[in-house]
Write a protein that holds these residues in place. Structure first.
Motif, PDB file in Angstrom:
ATOM      1  N   TYR A 119       0.844  -1.183   0.000  1.00  0.00           N
ATOM      2  CA  TYR A 119       0.000   0.000   0.000  1.00  0.00           C
ATOM      3  C   TYR A 119       0.883   1.237   0.000  1.00  0.00           C
ATOM      4  O   TYR A 119       1.954   1.242   0.601  1.00  0.00           O
ATOM      5  CB  TYR A 119      -0.914   0.031   1.237  1.00  0.00           C
ATOM      6  N   THR A 120       0.421   2.307  -0.651  1.00  0.00           N
ATOM      7  CA  THR A 120       1.136   3.579  -0.653  1.00  0.00           C
ATOM      8  C   THR A 120       0.798   4.335   0.623  1.00  0.00           C
ATOM      9  O   THR A 120      -0.357   4.365   1.051  1.00  0.00           O
ATOM     10  CB  THR A 120       0.744   4.416  -1.881  1.00  0.00           C
ATOM     11  N   ASP A 133       4.969   8.683  -1.623  1.00  0.00           N
ATOM     12  CA  ASP A 133       4.839   7.433  -2.378  1.00  0.00           C
ATOM     13  C   ASP A 133       5.566   6.273  -1.722  1.00  0.00           C
ATOM     14  O   ASP A 133       5.960   5.311  -2.395  1.00  0.00           O
ATOM     15  CB  ASP A 133       5.363   7.631  -3.803  1.00  0.00           C
ATOM     16  N   VAL A 139       6.030   2.849   0.491  1.00  0.00           N
ATOM     17  CA  VAL A 139       5.262   1.609   0.398  1.00  0.00           C
ATOM     18  C   VAL A 139       5.345   0.867   1.729  1.00  0.00           C
ATOM     19  O   VAL A 139       6.418   0.717   2.306  1.00  0.00           O
ATOM     20  CB  VAL A 139       5.813   0.705  -0.731  1.00  0.00           C
TER      21      VAL A 139
END
Length: 117
Positions: free
Chosen positions: A4-5, A19, A21
């Motif tokens: 997921y970001t 951005d 992760v």
């Protein structure tokens, strides 16, 4: 592997990586966090969760990030956290063999313990 970001912030400069992760690596049985790639996008300034069972909870992952000078917003999204809270707790140790997993089941296969009369 779930990914997921998420936004990760350097605590000293308050610069953030929107951005970054975060996710869970099932084979390693650990949460991971990746943030702040270099200009080429090949190297990461922050990469946590590369060893077996290194971070078994999100809390431990966040504590490690803070210790390294980074932070992320605590995860409050029900859809995000539910994917890990509903995952099975079954773990296979490195020393486990196929036969030990077979014999540890509640009901052994029929050919393992045939009944003789």
């Amino acid at each position: 592997m779930s990914r997921y970001t998420i936004a990760v912030t350097r605590t000293a400069s308050r610069h953030s990586d929107p951005d970054a992760v975060i996710g869970y690596d099932r084979p390693l049985q650990t949460f991971f966090l990746q943030a702040f790639p270099d200009a080429d996008g090949e190297n990461l300034e922050l990469w946590l969760g590369t060893d077996l069972r290194e971070f078994e909870t999100l809390s431990r992952l966040r504590t490690a990030a803070i210790a390294r000078g980074f932070d992320f917003i605590p995860l409050a999204s029900a859809s995000f956290t539910s994917c890990w809270t509903t995952m099975p707790a079954k773990r296979i140790t490195r020393s486990a063999t196929r036969s030990s997993r077979i014999f540890s089941t509640e009901h052994p296969p029929a050919d393992v313990n045939p009944q003789r009369k």
